[in-house]
Design an enzyme around this catalytic site. Sequence first.
Site, mmCIF file in Angstrom:
data_model
loop_
_atom_site.group_PDB
_atom_site.id
_atom_site.type_symbol
_atom_site.label_atom_id
_atom_site.label_comp_id
_atom_site.label_asym_id
_atom_site.label_seq_id
_atom_site.Cartn_x
_atom_site.Cartn_y
_atom_site.Cartn_z
ATOM 1 N N ASP A 1 0.881 -1.158 0.000
ATOM 2 C CA ASP A 1 0.000 0.000 0.000
ATOM 3 C C ASP A 1 0.926 1.217 0.000
ATOM 4 O O ASP A 1 2.117 1.110 0.292
ATOM 5 C CB ASP A 1 -0.942 -0.009 1.210
ATOM 6 C CG ASP A 1 -2.125 0.944 0.992
ATOM 7 O OD1 ASP A 1 -2.044 1.815 0.102
ATOM 8 O OD2 ASP A 1 -3.129 0.837 1.721
HETATM 9 C C1 BGC Z 1 -4.911 3.451 0.141
HETATM 10 C C2 BGC Z 1 -4.996 2.500 -1.039
HETATM 11 C C3 BGC Z 1 -4.799 3.249 -2.316
HETATM 12 C C4 BGC Z 1 -3.457 3.956 -2.263
HETATM 13 C C5 BGC Z 1 -3.155 4.774 -3.491
HETATM 14 C C6 BGC Z 1 -3.620 4.250 0.101
HETATM 15 O O1 BGC Z 1 -3.611 5.228 1.103
HETATM 16 O O2 BGC Z 1 -4.969 2.720 1.343
HETATM 17 O O3 BGC Z 1 -6.235 1.864 -1.054
HETATM 18 O O4 BGC Z 1 -4.868 2.382 -3.404
HETATM 19 O O5 BGC Z 1 -3.445 4.844 -1.139
HETATM 20 O O6 BGC Z 1 -3.979 5.886 -3.559
#
Ligand code: BGC
Length: 813
Positions: A235
Amino acid sequence: MTAVAASTMEEQLAALTLDEKLLLLEGLESWRTHPVPRLGIRSLYLTDGPHGVRKVRSAAGGFGIVDNEHSTAFPTSATLASTWNPQLAERMGAAIGAESRALGVDVLLAPGVNIKRSPLCGRNFEYFSEDPLVSGVFGSAVVRGVQSQGVGTSVKHFAANSNEDYRFVGDSVVDERALREIYLRAFERVVKETRPETVMCAYNQVNGTFASENRELLTGILREEWGFDGVVMTDWGATHDRVAGVAAGCDLDMPGSVPHNRAMLREAVRSGALPLDVLDTSVTRMLELVARHPEREALTYDAEVHAKLARDIAVEGAVLLANDGTLPLGAASGSLLVVGEFFERMRFQGAGSSLINPPSIVSPRDAFDARGVEYRYEPGFRSMREERDAALESAALDAARSADTVLFFAGLSDLEESEGFDRTHLGLHDSQTALLEALLDQGARVVLVLFAGAPVELPSTDRLAAVLQMYLPGMRGGDAVAALLLGEANPSGRLAESWPLRVEDTSAYADYDRGEIARYAESIYVGYRFYDAAGTRLAFPFGHGLSYTAFEYRDAALDVDGDRVVVRVTVANTGARDGAEVVQLYVRNAPSAVFKAEKELRAFAKVRVPAGGEAVARLEFALGDLAYWDVERHDWVLEDGDYEVLVAASAADVRVRMPLAVTGHERSRSPYPPEVDRDYATPPAGIPDSFPALLGRPVPEDPRHGRLHLELRLGDARGTFLGRIVSRAIIGAVEKPYREALALPDSLERDIRVKNAYFLWRMMPTASMRSLAMSSGGAFSYSTAEGFALLAAGHPIRAIRAFRRYRRKGEGA
Ligand code: BGC
């Protein structure tokens, strides 16, 4: 999964320098992977998901989430799951896949299949259900749809990411069985059924090890057991120890561009601490992913067809929770008064990384006006404001005196429900409940229309004429509301989650958001698995939803063919309108030496039945689905016994019961010590003394933080001297735009700016210095974070060296 000849891949691997390999394993400018032009390795574009394509217009900066290209804002996952119609989910996935192709996106960061452990989780609108079967089936459908367009997916957030407040640092302490039966099961289904191209690991720790370096999860379970052969990415900012990450099977560091991580990997390979072939395995997976996505011409799509699909999903996903016959509106409804600002400023999606910028929006007001509906409108309250407005309230109350029916448009605002933080209660703003109560006290006949991504505490449910939960219905949600209220469409959504009366009743209440250590003491008793057996009184049960017609179940028959169990039931529409029924098949567990939920959903089918007509629903499951996870054998075990198949209209409305004898498998025996058998025979009310015995190890204590360090939430760091300085500086930087937005005059523009600025401001205290260093694109470098941590630990000289490194190189290595 090879798309180019293996020799080419081998040649590429052989030709790559170590530095090029390291770059391939990290992101570039937030949303891209590194290209290696001299070898023809292109850069892939990855972006969110899940309910549309969010492609930033200007890609710079780790938090560039606000200014996005237009794309269809489909209903969010909570709405989608409430359709109980996976075919729609697959169509939606295909449409999003087509839009990804049009925007040059190679991998969509979706779907999110985390289990809704508590309705308080701010991000539940992005997830499907409290039930692993529903989550898995919908997750699979979306992956199938998106990948049918040649676009990859990233199933997220792996795993046990059940809250937002502690997501960057927290530890989900889950017993092995709950992990397998509840929290991993949806991922397992999606991985095995659909072969997603990538999986995104969660921020949090799972049983003491960060998901981004959890070998048991990323390699043992995901790859070796389930056969996943794609790329695991972090993530955004989830890396802690990058070397441990690669060794555990985490291939791609996103958003990347953290020289410190690259340097650690380089050093580990050079010293032999990380064998080169382990690194090469990850590099090969990246090469395979790139090979799957050659440069392609951009496709076009019919935006109106997609908008229409978004509208159809919103219609099918809306859940009619209660109705005394007032709905659908008709001649008997008399004069209409509409109250509530959501009528003109509909909340159609959540806040955070999933934010879509739709080309247009149809609000309920637009849809009423397009149909020539006669109504009077009084806002009554401001949707983005908590405080009551006396003038607006009294205008609404006055108007209600001369209206026959009041349509009250209420819901949660983006300041209450969002990625990045959790709710602290289930209530609606006072400005809404006080007015609603006053209208009811005045004797008004009130239909409540709700826009909320998760259950809310409803005031006076028994005094309301009807309640229509729209969830977050996407850009054409207004048209869906109008169609449902006016009876052009017949509601057919069903809750994919239980709707509690009070937060104190919820299954995770004993330990939710109470600290970094999240004790999942309720084990497998999540959602209806808890409420069923605990006899909890709910506002509405799992699977509940009304229709404007009525259905009867007839002639149920059960056939066992080898490992497959097939149930057929005739559904008769006994009312005067065409409609659709969601037939749910639960299996009641046989009496067992092992604690189990009373019943579990094993299949479901949505059938359309014309008025006065009949249709046959066919429901199928495998006997093996009835197995439980034995913690002694570390395997699934199917117990012999007298099970019961329940054909139901909701978890609380069982229509048909049929016996199912299972023989020839295992005799029931408990793998647990007696105190666990005793405490978990029914859902525990708090945290049982035997929780460590269930876990098989001591429960970690919530850490005490005496000083600022890398893994401390900025909000918690305020208690230390240096922490105060750091958190004030960082939180202050995101507070300024928020205050500026708040000061703007009332307008749609103000709402949008407040919403986006608030998300960052509210989330920032939950971030740690490490997560910021990993995701801020160099704005807050690792060296700076390390410098502060060293200073706090009493190492001023080393701290100065770290800060200098930052000043010298612009971003510390
Ligand atoms: C979120 C993800 C997301 C990523 C990119 C993260 O903070 O938890 O779900 O895909 O950011 O935006």
